[in-house]
Every structure is written in C-alpha cells, then in structure tokens.
Design a protein around this motif. Sequence first.
Motif, PDB file in Angstrom:
ATOM      1  N   HIS A 104      30.950  35.332  23.485  1.00 29.39           N
ATOM      2  CA  HIS A 104      31.114  36.349  22.455  1.00 29.39           C
ATOM      3  C   HIS A 104      32.587  36.769  22.434  1.00 29.39           C
ATOM      4  O   HIS A 104      33.266  36.712  23.466  1.00 29.39           O
ATOM      5  N   PRO A 105      33.138  37.183  21.279  1.00 27.59           N
ATOM      6  CA  PRO A 105      34.546  37.588  21.235  1.00 27.59           C
ATOM      7  C   PRO A 105      34.922  38.645  22.276  1.00 27.59           C
ATOM      8  O   PRO A 105      36.026  38.593  22.833  1.00 27.59           O
ATOM      9  N   VAL A 106      34.039  39.573  22.573  1.00 24.12           N
ATOM     10  CA  VAL A 106      34.319  40.577  23.604  1.00 24.12           C
ATOM     11  C   VAL A 106      34.386  39.913  24.970  1.00 24.12           C
ATOM     12  O   VAL A 106      35.285  40.191  25.779  1.00 24.12           O
ATOM     13  N   GLN A 107      33.450  39.012  25.239  1.00 20.47           N
ATOM     14  CA  GLN A 107      33.472  38.295  26.515  1.00 20.47           C
ATOM     15  C   GLN A 107      34.730  37.441  26.643  1.00 20.47           C
ATOM     16  O   GLN A 107      35.341  37.374  27.720  1.00 20.47           O
ATOM     17  N   GLU A 108      35.105  36.809  25.562  1.00 23.90           N
ATOM     18  CA  GLU A 108      36.299  35.954  25.572  1.00 23.90           C
ATOM     19  C   GLU A 108      37.542  36.759  25.899  1.00 23.90           C
ATOM     20  O   GLU A 108      38.356  36.353  26.755  1.00 23.90           O
ATOM     21  N   GLU A 109      37.714  37.911  25.261  1.00 24.90           N
ATOM     22  CA  GLU A 109      38.906  38.734  25.520  1.00 24.90           C
ATOM     23  C   GLU A 109      38.912  39.270  26.944  1.00 24.90           C
ATOM     24  O   GLU A 109      39.967  39.340  27.586  1.00 24.90           O
ATOM     25  N   MET A 110      37.756  39.653  27.448  1.00 26.99           N
ATOM     26  CA  MET A 110      37.691  40.134  28.833  1.00 26.99           C
ATOM     27  C   MET A 110      38.084  39.025  29.804  1.00 26.99           C
ATOM     28  O   MET A 110      38.752  39.271  30.817  1.00 26.99           O
ATOM     29  N   ALA A 111      37.702  37.798  29.483  1.00 24.84           N
ATOM     30  CA  ALA A 111      38.003  36.679  30.377  1.00 24.84           C
ATOM     31  C   ALA A 111      39.493  36.328  30.351  1.00 24.84           C
ATOM     32  O   ALA A 111      40.137  36.214  31.402  1.00 24.84           O
ATOM     33  N   VAL A 112      40.068  36.171  29.169  1.00 22.95           N
ATOM     34  CA  VAL A 112      41.447  35.692  29.079  1.00 22.95           C
ATOM     35  C   VAL A 112      42.457  36.772  29.467  1.00 22.95           C
ATOM     36  O   VAL A 112      43.590  36.452  29.849  1.00 22.95           O
ATOM     37  N   ARG A 113      42.074  38.043  29.421  1.00 26.21           N
ATOM     38  CA  ARG A 113      43.018  39.115  29.746  1.00 26.21           C
ATOM     39  C   ARG A 113      42.797  39.693  31.139  1.00 26.21           C
ATOM     40  O   ARG A 113      43.347  40.730  31.487  1.00 26.21           O
ATOM     41  N   GLY A 114      41.961  39.048  31.928  1.00 28.25           N
ATOM     42  CA  GLY A 114      41.772  39.482  33.309  1.00 28.25           C
ATOM     43  C   GLY A 114      41.008  40.781  33.440  1.00 28.25           C
ATOM     44  O   GLY A 114      41.201  41.534  34.401  1.00 28.25           O
TER      45      GLY A 114
END
Length: 491
Positions: A100-110
């Motif tokens: 999900h876009p929220v999951q993706e941002e949490m992953a790539v931004r640490g």
Amino acid sequence: MVAARITVNGKETPISPAAPHTTALDFLRERGLTGTKEGCAEGECGACSVLVARPGVNKPTDWVAVNACLVPAAALDGQEVITSEGLATVGESGGPATLHPVQEEMAVRGGSQCGYCTPGFICSMAAEYYRPDRCAHADADAETNDSTDHEHGPNGFDLHSLSGNLCRCTGYRPIRDAAYAVGEPTDEDPLAQRREQAPPAPVATEYTQDGATFLRKETLAETLQLLRERPDAVVVAGSTDYGVEVNIRSRRAECVVAIDRLPELRELRVEADHIEIGAAVTLTEIERRLDGDVPLLAELFPQFASRLIRNSGTLGGNLGTGSPIGDSPPVLLALEASLVLADADGERVVPLAEYFTGYRQSVRRPDELIRAVRIPLPLSPVTAFHKIAKRRFDDISSVAIGFALDIEDGIVRKARIGLGGVAATPIRALATEAALEGKPWSAETVEAAARVLRGEGTPMSDHRASAIYRSAMLGQSLLKLHAQTTEAVSS
C-alpha cells in the motif's frame, strides 16, 4: 437471528466461538492476523489500530482507525474491518503482494525500526490517507516536503491523526517523513472506491457464549425496554472505558448492551435556540460536523485523548461514567448544557449542573440512557478551555477549566466556569462567577476573582498533582484568560 460475523479484509468471519468480552485485537490475532499487536491494552499506544468502515462526514463511508484492544469483537458484528495485512494488494494468481502507498513510504523512509508499532501506525496513517477532505496546503514547499504549519504536511496530512500511536524506538521523524510524503489515492484504489458506497447498516445482535450475552437492538425503544428488564446490563458505546475494565481489571459482564449504532442516538441538529448532539455521535464526528461552530468544543477536541479514542468515544459515554476528571464536563458546564435522559416511559431534561450527585454517581437511573446533549444558543463570545496535564496531548487532566463569558462595553455580563479534577464531581465555579458578573473585565477584577477561584472545590493530592498545585492552577487559568482576551475584548 443471523450468526454474528465480521468482514475482515474482505472475508466474512464468524465471531463464534469467541466469548462476548473478547476484544477485536484477540479475535484477529487468534485468526492469524498478528500484525495487530497489544502494547498497552488501554488505548494509549495504538499498536492495535485497525480500520473500520463507518458512516462518513464528506462521503458515504469513512475509513476510521480504532483501537482493537478496546472494542469487543461482538460490537463489530456486520461491519467491515481492514487490518495492516489487508492494505497490501495481492498479486495475480497469488503472486507477491504490492505494498500500500502508506506501507511503501514507511519502508523507503525508514519509518519502521523494531517494527512492533509499525502496523498500528500504518492503519492510523491509512485512515488519514483516505480522509476525503485532506488536501495540499497552499503554503507548502513540495521540494523540501515542509509547510509553515509543522503539524500538517504539504500533502495536508494531519500529524494529530497519529497522536494515539506510540513508537518506543523514538523513530518519529522518519514516520512523519513517510506521512508527509504520501500522495492522493488513485481512482483504482479499492479502499478509495469503497468510500463512495454506504457502510454496512447496523444489525441487531444477540450473541451468547459461555453464559454471557452481547446485545444490540434495532431501536432506542427496544433498548430502553431491555434495560428495564435487565438493569444490571453494562451499556457500551465506543467501549473506550469498558475495554480498559475488561483488559486491566478482568471485568466479565453477564450482559452487555451496545448503543453505538442506534439511529436515535446518532443525530446532530442545530436548531434556532439550541444544538442537540446525540449521545452516540463520536467525538470525531462532532468535531468535523460542527466544524468550529462551537469554538469551546473546537478547543476541547484536540486535547481530548487521541484521534484513535475520539474516533470511538462519545459525549454520552464521557458523561455516563461520571468521572470527575473527564474532559468534556467542564466545557459543557460552561456552555450551560442539559442532558436528555430517556427511559421506556419517556424523556426528561436535566441541566448538567444538576446531573452529578457524587463520585461517579448521577441522577440517571439504571433503566435510563443519555439520549442527547443540548447546548443553548446563542453562545457566549469569550470562551477558553485550559487543560493542565503532564503531557500536551493524549493524557488525563490534573485540572480542566472551561470558560464562557459575555463581556459588553468592558463589563462581564455573564460568566460560566466549569471545573474538573478539583472535587468528587465536575462542578460550576459559582462563587467565581458571582465575583465576575457585573464587574469590569479589568486586572483588578480578575485578580480578585482568581483568589476566589483558587478556593473553589475540594482538590486532593494524588500521583498527578498536589492539592496546592491544583488550586494554584485554577487561579492562574483565569489570569491567563484575561491576558489572552483583553486585547480581543477591547478591539
């Protein structure tokens, strides 16, 4: 009666054989959805948050984040729930899922460190991601991912939506970065599309297991008749108080009656001479539907627990518990609110100032419900809510003060002051009101009235504050109000 079921991540799941007191958190984990975690079991950390489809304010459906550790699974009968596992999109033929876009941002931004709190953060972030009126700020700088308001991102993300989520690794900055980086839902997003259809209609529930029963009737009349027959029943709306009793004090009620979806308790009307707020309208719904029309309530809401709690909690529940440190009573006392109490024979209206009779006691009988809160109009133009607590947000107050003043030509024509945390019940500061009314709104008047205010109530010393400190804060709050309003009143 149809068997109790919850739609979890698109799949209907029977509640049986869970006991009626079983929380949604335990219900989900027992079915392998272990992204939902228990951190505190009191609704203070957000590790358990999930999304529920609820009636929307700006669209037919809102995705609302709630604390799964507090709400009974039986209370979600007939409703739709999305967990952190359900946000990702499963690939074709069972292939790898797309984050999900929220999951993706949490992953790539640490944004995930130990990972324990991450699923809860993601669900709360997803609720804000799907908020229909979220929009980019005009003063935002897209290149620096910043705006002039440090609590709102350039994408319109309200950081207060995460106020009920706790990261024990203190990884808040990358979490904030992830929140401020998410874009808008696409037209193909199934959860965004789901907002355009109505949420599941409330269903009547009669769930019995292990000698205990969870009930939800279709109408208020049926509910009131049930309470007459079962005065021992525990009444729940958002379960933000009852859930703590279940988890921390192992409370096991034989009969629980849910009133949170009763249509008669979910109305909010603005009449010519009053505003009537249904006892089961959630605090978030009140906040968004009134949209600042009652400034004193607008000042209260951001300081009332957290967004997760406000998404479930109600004014009826906050008043029904009779707690002397509830945040809403001081405000509603200052607003001269009344309560509409209903039983099987009819209704009666009781001024809130006459409602509380002792510590967690009131004039409400066991077979009565708070149907609505009435706030008279017009409103006093000078208002303020001062909450003294150890934390700025998401904390229990040591002292809470609500002010509502009418000041004309520099004279205090009317003063209403509600106090919490200084007596066995919330109280009106009657002596201070008398010391202000008819006097000029001057430093001399306010200093004299502040001395009176310090003597109101019977404050006690406990782990939150000493009696001396509480008294001192009462007087200081009036001095602060005068300092804040003198310029506005004189202009």
